[in-house]
Design a protein around this motif. Sequence first.
Motif, PDB file in Angstrom:
ATOM      1  N   GLU A 155       0.830  -1.211   0.000  1.00 27.14           N
ATOM      2  CA  GLU A 155       0.000   0.000   0.000  1.00 27.14           C
ATOM      3  C   GLU A 155       0.862   1.257   0.000  1.00 27.14           C
ATOM      4  O   GLU A 155       0.588   2.214  -0.743  1.00 27.14           O
ATOM      5  N   GLU A 156       1.914   1.246   0.818  1.00 25.19           N
ATOM      6  CA  GLU A 156       2.806   2.413   0.855  1.00 25.19           C
ATOM      7  C   GLU A 156       3.554   2.565  -0.468  1.00 25.19           C
ATOM      8  O   GLU A 156       3.737   3.688  -0.961  1.00 25.19           O
ATOM      9  N   ALA A 157       3.978   1.443  -1.041  1.00 27.07           N
ATOM     10  CA  ALA A 157       4.650   1.502  -2.338  1.00 27.07           C
ATOM     11  C   ALA A 157       3.709   2.044  -3.402  1.00 27.07           C
ATOM     12  O   ALA A 157       4.112   2.843  -4.265  1.00 27.07           O
ATOM     13  N   SER A 158       2.452   1.629  -3.351  1.00 22.13           N
ATOM     14  CA  SER A 158       1.467   2.061  -4.351  1.00 22.13           C
ATOM     15  C   SER A 158       1.243   3.564  -4.307  1.00 22.13           C
ATOM     16  O   SER A 158       1.065   4.198  -5.356  1.00 22.13           O
ATOM     17  N   ILE A 208       8.848  10.131   1.888  1.00 21.93           N
ATOM     18  CA  ILE A 208       9.334   8.752   1.848  1.00 21.93           C
ATOM     19  C   ILE A 208       9.307   8.177   3.267  1.00 21.93           C
ATOM     20  O   ILE A 208       9.924   8.741   4.181  1.00 21.93           O
ATOM     21  N   PRO A 209       8.590   7.085   3.476  1.00 23.33           N
ATOM     22  CA  PRO A 209       8.538   6.491   4.820  1.00 23.33           C
ATOM     23  C   PRO A 209       9.864   5.834   5.185  1.00 23.33           C
ATOM     24  O   PRO A 209      10.689   5.527   4.320  1.00 23.33           O
ATOM     25  N   ASN A 210      10.059   5.618   6.476  1.00 22.46           N
ATOM     26  CA  ASN A 210      11.223   4.847   6.895  1.00 22.46           C
ATOM     27  C   ASN A 210      11.070   3.412   6.439  1.00 22.46           C
ATOM     28  O   ASN A 210      10.001   2.813   6.575  1.00 22.46           O
ATOM     29  N   ILE A 211      12.137   2.878   5.895  1.00 27.29           N
ATOM     30  CA  ILE A 211      12.067   1.514   5.347  1.00 27.29           C
ATOM     31  C   ILE A 211      13.086   0.638   6.074  1.00 27.29           C
ATOM     32  O   ILE A 211      14.224   1.001   6.204  1.00 27.29           O
TER      33      ILE A 211
END
Length: 302
Positions: free
Chosen positions: A231-234, A299-302
Amino acid sequence: MTNFSWKGVMPAVTTKFTDADMLDLDMFTTNINAQLEAGVHGIILGGTLGEASTLDTEEKKILVEHTVNLVDGKVPVVMNIAEQSTKEAIKAAERAQDQGASGLMVLPPMRYKSTDYETVAYFKAIASSTSLPIMIYNNPVDYKIEVTLDMFEELLKHDNIQAVKESTRDITNVIRIRNRFEDRLSILCGVDTLAMESLVMGADGWVAGLVCAFPRETVAVYELVKAGRIEEASRIYNWFMPLLELDINPQLVQNIKLAEVATGIGTENVRLPRLPLQGDERNRVLSIIEEGVKTRPIIPNI
C-alpha cells in the motif's frame, strides 16, 4: 566487484554534456552521488538513456573509469554493449572489463534483424569472450528481436549469462521466466511503467529511467515492495506514474534530462542529432515534471 547479485534498482544513467558538447564529469558526478545516497544497487552506463550511439570509444572509456573510481566498490558498474557486429561487441566487452566494469548489459545486434539462431550465436560469442556477468536486454518492441524462453535455455549454458532486462511489455513474461528457470535467471524490469507490477510478481530488480531525476522515490518503491508494504509503495508509484510515462517515449532522453534539471542533478544538454524539446511538447512535459516536483511524496522509513 565481479561477484554481485543482479537485483535492486540499477539506474540507466544519462551522459552529461557541457554547452560545448564535451563530457560534463562535474554534473555526472553530482548525479551519481545522488544515486548512491538514495541507495541504488548498481549503475548502468552507455544505454539508450546514456546516448551511447553518439559516444566515441574514448568517451566511453572515460565514463567507465570515472564511474568505477567514483563508486569505489559500493555498487557494481555495468557497461552496455550495443554494436553492429559480433567482432565490435567482443572488443567493447573486452574494453569494459579492462576499464574495471563489474558486468555487462548486452543488446542484440543493432540494425540487422538477426534470426533466433544468429541472436543466440551473437550472445554466446560475447559471453565466451569475457568473464564478466551478463544481463541480456530483451526488448522486442524497440529492437524487433525477441529472446524467447527456449533461446534463454540455450544461453544459460554459459555461466556468466545470468540475468534478463525484461522489456517485452508483457507482465506475464515475468511469471513465465520464473516458472521455467526459477532462480537460474535473474529478472530486472526494464519498463518504468511496469516496474512495481513486475516486482510484485517476483522480479529481482528494476533497470530504471526516471530514477535519474528521482532516485529516492525509485528506491523507495523497490524497498517497500520487497518489504511487503504494498500500500505504501502504491502511493508513491501512483504519484510517480505520469513521470514514469516520460520514459516510454521516443524523446525519453530529452524528457528525463528535463526532469534532472528540475531536481537539480542534471542539465538539458543532449548530443546532436537530438535537440532539446520544443513548443507544445516541451510545455506538456514541463507541466508533468513541475506537478511531480510540487507533489513529491514523503518517503517512509524503510
